[in-house]
Design an enzyme around this catalytic site. Structure first.
Site, PDB file in Angstrom:
ATOM      1  N   GLU B  52     -20.754  16.828  43.446  1.00  0.00           N
ATOM      2  CA  GLU B  52     -19.457  17.084  43.189  1.00  0.00           C
ATOM      3  C   GLU B  52     -19.158  18.436  42.579  1.00  0.00           C
ATOM      4  OE1 GLU B  52     -20.956  14.158  42.391  1.00  0.00           O
ATOM      5  OE2 GLU B  52     -19.672  12.462  43.188  1.00  0.00           O
ATOM      6  N   PHE B 114     -16.894  -0.855  35.767  1.00  0.00           N
ATOM      7  CA  PHE B 114     -17.874  -0.018  36.589  1.00  0.00           C
ATOM      8  C   PHE B 114     -17.227   1.422  37.032  1.00  0.00           C
ATOM      9  CE2 PHE B 114     -20.351   0.962  40.554  1.00  0.00           C
ATOM     10  CZ  PHE B 114     -21.422   1.320  39.807  1.00  0.00           C
ATOM     11  N   GLN B 115     -17.856   2.235  36.726  1.00  0.00           N
ATOM     12  CA  GLN B 115     -17.521   3.613  37.194  1.00  0.00           C
ATOM     13  C   GLN B 115     -16.101   4.124  36.700  1.00  0.00           C
ATOM     14  OE1 GLN B 115     -18.791   4.135  41.241  1.00  0.00           O
ATOM     15  NE2 GLN B 115     -20.725   4.829  40.691  1.00  0.00           N
ATOM     16  N   LYS B 164      -7.445   2.729  42.383  1.00  0.00           N
ATOM     17  CA  LYS B 164      -7.861   2.117  43.659  1.00  0.00           C
ATOM     18  C   LYS B 164      -6.734   1.273  44.070  1.00  0.00           C
ATOM     19  CE  LYS B 164     -11.805   0.599  46.547  1.00  0.00           C
ATOM     20  NZ  LYS B 164     -13.032  -0.109  46.397  1.00  0.00           N
ATOM     21  N   MET B 480     -31.133  37.579  32.419  1.00  0.00           N
ATOM     22  CA  MET B 480     -30.159  38.066  31.379  1.00  0.00           C
ATOM     23  C   MET B 480     -30.406  37.326  30.301  1.00  0.00           C
ATOM     24  SD  MET B 480     -27.557  40.056  31.212  1.00  0.00           S
ATOM     25  CE  MET B 480     -26.371  40.311  32.528  1.00  0.00           C
TER      26      MET B 480
HETATM   27  C1  LIG Z   1     -24.992  26.469  33.828  1.00  0.00           C
HETATM   28  C2  LIG Z   1     -25.492  27.453  32.819  1.00  0.00           C
HETATM   29  N1  LIG Z   1     -26.559  27.578  31.971  1.00  0.00           N
HETATM   30  C3  LIG Z   1     -26.894  28.411  31.601  1.00  0.00           C
HETATM   31  C4  LIG Z   1     -26.398  29.540  31.323  1.00  0.00           C
HETATM   32  C5  LIG Z   1     -27.023  30.744  30.588  1.00  0.00           C
HETATM   33  N2  LIG Z   1     -27.342  31.770  31.195  1.00  0.00           N
HETATM   34  C6  LIG Z   1     -26.871  33.050  31.747  1.00  0.00           C
HETATM   35  S1  LIG Z   1     -27.842  34.009  32.656  1.00  0.00           S
HETATM   36  C7  LIG Z   1     -28.907  32.891  32.810  1.00  0.00           C
HETATM   37  C8  LIG Z   1     -30.188  33.301  33.583  1.00  0.00           C
HETATM   38  C9  LIG Z   1     -29.980  33.300  34.938  1.00  0.00           C
HETATM   39  O1  LIG Z   1     -31.167  33.687  35.533  1.00  0.00           O
HETATM   40  P1  LIG Z   1     -31.339  34.222  37.138  1.00  0.00           P
HETATM   41  O2  LIG Z   1     -30.184  33.287  38.047  1.00  0.00           O
HETATM   42  O3  LIG Z   1     -32.586  34.165  37.415  1.00  0.00           O
HETATM   43  O4  LIG Z   1     -30.579  35.382  37.140  1.00  0.00           O
HETATM   44  P2  LIG Z   1     -31.130  37.001  36.458  1.00  0.00           P
HETATM   45  O5  LIG Z   1     -30.345  36.985  35.285  1.00  0.00           O
HETATM   46  O6  LIG Z   1     -32.571  36.734  36.603  1.00  0.00           O
HETATM   47  O7  LIG Z   1     -30.752  37.957  37.605  1.00  0.00           O
HETATM   48  C10 LIG Z   1     -28.670  31.902  31.865  1.00  0.00           C
HETATM   49  C11 LIG Z   1     -29.680  30.804  31.645  1.00  0.00           C
HETATM   50  C12 LIG Z   1     -25.424  30.078  32.278  1.00  0.00           C
HETATM   51  N3  LIG Z   1     -24.684  30.982  32.344  1.00  0.00           N
HETATM   52  N4  LIG Z   1     -24.868  28.805  33.066  1.00  0.00           N
END
Ligand SMILES: Cc1ncc(C[n+]2csc(CCOP(=O)(O)OP(=O)(O)O)c2C)c(N)n1
Ligand SMILES: [Mg+2]
Lengths: 169, 582
Positions: B52, B114-115, B164, B480
């Site tokens: 979802e 439920f749900q 529902k 990042m």
């Molecule tokens: C749902 C979620 N969890 C954690 C983060 C924190 N976060 C920001 S960038 C990143 C790493 C992303 O890695 P990747 O997709 O390999 O991209 P890259 O930076 O290597 O290009 C994380 C864990 C986030 N932005 N969103």
């Protein structure tokens, strides 16, 4: 902006009288870290469609502006007025104050209540419940004095407020 | 019309009347009546996602690319809670959505059935508005009102929770006329006196800058045209937030590129040194302002926004104009012409800008054998630009590199999760955009970590024969995160290595997609070409340098003028205050 001195503001919010609206308002305050000193809410229209919420909050002026803007954009909010900025208005609060004691303390409690125009609304052989209303300061003062003569517990409504004069806000 | 229909039929009829063509959803017990009504009609197309959250992101991508309202249908409980991330994402980025959630029957609400979950409670603060509809007769009016609220004013997600029994019960439905709301009345026209004042300030400025944001995209394509005119008559430099890219063509001579944490040096310096800042549909986000007390200290600031709560939230401005940014720009142009203002002499200003530009802050230097991620994106751009692709991204370095190195020339071509920064956004968003534009080239520029957050949507694209392309900038790190650990945490790469990665080619193939590997600079162009030549969906696993950092960068808690341009720049260790910032 958060370093500016804090001010106390009384906001009057007209909202749809619907489920969840109060939660929306209160949630907005908690989610954004705004203060609530007091909050009252009741249906105020003939057709039960509109409630008035009175919130006393405090914060530096830019934060108060933010609060107003954030409230204003909630869908079920009809109108938000900062009564403190608006101008002359009346603020009142009511409290029920329970005092227990006997002898001289009991007499003194009645005497003080009289000065504050607080009415006994419940009496037993060793207690009173006083109804006092007025500005928050007056209510505070009354409660402070009652401590000396056997204060047991207090229930307060929180502030309700309305603009002075013939106009509606 | 006039005869009684079930609530479920009313939902479908109202959606049809509202011009809805696509609904993204996932069935479950509490929405079975609506699914049954969908089954028995053929005007609305239902796209079955695999999770979802992806339904909501797909609806966001659809909305962002097409300018229409995205529609989502999910069941109660886990269906609704899975949708919450997407709803929050749409709220942060002002994307118009209507999300229909099933709910347990009214007599069971509050019994921990439920749900059952408190969907309106949970979504109250992550939606623009929400409803629990307890009477079938109210469904039609609520749906129409919800669409109006979602797309007007500052757009956002609206949630409608439908028990529902309300779906099964019958009521009359009449298509309403023009919708207006008794309390919700967004202000579209800006105040003329304020607009006149703004125009005069602009005409008198020596060092003006237009700081533009996602509001221009939301306002519709006309606003982007108006921005081009405003840039022309004022001669002012223009910078854009991440969300506003494409409003002005990337190669426009007055465009300074994106501003903010990973924006261009010239954009950030010009923001710092301008004497007049005209903010058009942007919101002084912390990623844009850097350290607040050092943000553009010498300028007067005008802020145009449809949402009054954006004014003076973090940055005090001198003049506010509430209204739709397109409408306000139109009025500004009229006033500008009526007053006979001429483009001011900004030679000195443009001279200064040329100096900053010469630093070539988005430049990068090829060192060693490995493929630089920036280079990969640059080539992807050059090789696909003739096709005017729609680009979505995940979140991380690749997202910022895409913003820096992919040129956007038109609005609605750039779909990225800006406010919430949601990894897992890009693939479903690309699916949504591809549905809106079946013939377009739609590419999700992804990271190898992010793509795994909604990888199951490979199945959705396959099912509907959507030729989405995923271009994974595979650096084997949550790049990042790793970069911040390098800069702020002594290079201790705590849990940021992407271990046990799948074989993306095999994974693609398992879903019926084509998989391509790009090993290095030598097969970059061939890989991109093969991706474009394949008519169906393609995953490209583009292996890039593992430790590249995204520059330029304003370190957390620093001012625009303290930008780090390259790894060679001296970076002191961050103090605790700076480390505390996100
Ligand atoms: C749902 C979620 N969890 C954690 C983060 C924190 N976060 C920001 S960038 C990143 C790493 C992303 O890695 P990747 O997709 O390999 O991209 P890259 O930076 O290597 O290009 C994380 C864990 C986030 N932005 N969103
Ligand atoms: Mg990565």
């Amino acid at each position: 902006m958060k370093h500016l001195p804090s001010e106390r503001h009384t906001l009057s919010i007209l909202v749809d009288n619907e489920a969840g609206v109060l939660a929306r308002i209160v949630g907005l305050f908690s989610a954004r870290g705004y203060n609530i000193e007091s909050l009252t809410v009741a249906d105020v229209s003939d057709d039960h469609a509109v409630s008035r919420i009175t919130v006393v909050t405090n914060g530096p002026p830019p934060v108060i502006d933010q609060i107003m803007a954030q409230l204003d954009r909630l869908v079920p909010v009809h109108r938000v007025v900062d009564l403190t900025d608006w101008g002359p208005h009346v603020e009142r609060e009511m409290a029920l104050v329970k005092v227990a004691g006997a002898g001289e303390k009991r007499v003194e409690a009645l005497r003080l209540a009289d000065i504050f125009r607080a009415r006994p609304v419940d009496t037993s052989i060793n207690s009173f419940v006083f109804e006092v209303s007025g500005s928050s300061e007056k209510v505070n003062q009354f409660i402070t004095l009652m401590r000396e003569v056997g204060l047991v517990e207090v229930a307060r409504t929180g502030v309700v407020a309305i603009a002075r004069g013939a106009e509606a806000v | 019309m006039g005869t009684e229909q079930t609530g479920a039929e009313i939902v479908v009829q109202a959606l049809t009347d509202l011009g809805v063509e696509v609904v993204f959803g996932y069935p479950g017990g509490a929405v079975l009546p609506i699914y049954d009504a969908l089954f028995q009609q053929n005007r609305i197309r239902h796209i079955l996602v695999r999770h979802e959250q992806a339904a909501v992101h797909a609806a966001e991508g659809y909305a962002r690319a097409s300018g229409k309202v995205g529609v989502v249908l999910v069941t109660s409980g886990p269906g609704a809670t899975n949708a919450v991330t997407g709803i929050t994402d749409a709220l942060m980025d002002s994307i118009p959505l209507v999300v229909l959630t099933g709910q347990v029957p009214t007599h069971l609400i509050g019994t921990d059935a439920f749900q059952e979950c408190d969907t309106v409670g949970i979504t109250r603060h992550c939606s623009k508005h929400n409803y629990l509809v307890k009477e079938t007769a109210k469904l039609g009016p609520v749906l129409h009102e919800a669409f109006y609220i979602a797309r007007s004013g500052r757009p956002g997600p609206v949630v409608i929770d439908i028990p529902k029994d309300v779906q099964i019960m019958k009521a009359r439905y009449d298509k309403p006329g023009v919708i207006s709301h008794k309390t919700y009345k967004p202000q579209v026209k800006g105040d003329l006196a304020a607009i006149e004042a703004a125009v005069d300030m602009l005409a008198a400025a020596e060092r003006p800058i237009l700081y533009t944001g996602g509001g221009i995209i939301n306002s519709g394509p006309v606003a982007s045209q108006l921005l081009r005119e405003l840039a022309k008559v004022t001669g002012a430099p223009v910078t854009s937030t991440l969300m506003g890219l494409g409003a002005l063509p990337d190669d426009h001579p007055q465009f300074l590129g994106m501003l903010g944490m990973h924006g261009s040096y010239e954009a950030n310096m010009a923001m710092n040194k301008c004497d007049l800042m005209l903010c058009l549909g942007a919101r002084f986000d912390d990623r844009v302002t850097g350290r607040l007390d050092a943000f553009s200290p010498g300028s007067r600031k005008i802020h145009v926004d449809i949402d009054r709560s954006s004014f003076n939230k973090t940055v005090r401005v001198d003049l506010t104009i509430q209204g739709d940014v397109g409408s306000v720009m139109e009025d500004m142009l009229k006033v500008w012409r009526a007053r006979g203002h001429k483009t001011t002499d900004q030679k000195a200003w443009w001279g200064q800008i040329a100096g900053w530009r010469s630093r070539n802050s988005f430049g990068f230097e090829q060192k060693g054998e490995s493929l630089l991620p920036q280079k990969a994106i640059q080539r992807l751009y050059e090789m696909t630009k003739a096709k005017k692709p729609i680009i979505s991204t995940e979140v991380g370095q690749h997202q910022m590199w895409a913003a820096q190195h992919f040129g956007f020339h038109d609005p609605n071509k750039w779909l990225t999760s800006g406010g919430l920064g949601t990894m897992g956004y890009g693939l479903p968003a690309a699916i949504g955009a591809q549905l809106a534009f079946p013939g377009a080239l739609v590419i999700d520029i992804a990271g190898e970590a992010s793509i795994q957050m909604n990888i199951q949507e490979l199945g959705t694209a396959m099912q509907y024969r959507l030729p989405v392309k995923i271009f994974i900038i595979n650096n084997e790190y949550m790049g990042m995160v790793r970069q911040w650990q390098e800069l702020n945490h002594g290079g201790r790469y705590s849990e940021s290595y992407s271990d046990s990665l799948p074989d993306f080619v095999k994974l693609a193939e398992a879903y019926g997609w084509k998989g391509i590997v790009i090993e290095g600079p030598h097969d970059l162009d061939a890989g991109i070409q093969a991706m474009m030549d394949h008519p169906g969906p393609v995953v490209v696993d583009c292996r890039v340098a593992k430790l590249a950092n995204c520059f330029p960068m304003i370190p957390s808690g620093a001012a625009h003028t303290d930008m780090i341009l390259s790894a060679a720049d001296e970076v002191g260790p961050a103090d605790d205050d700076a480390k505390a910032l996100v």
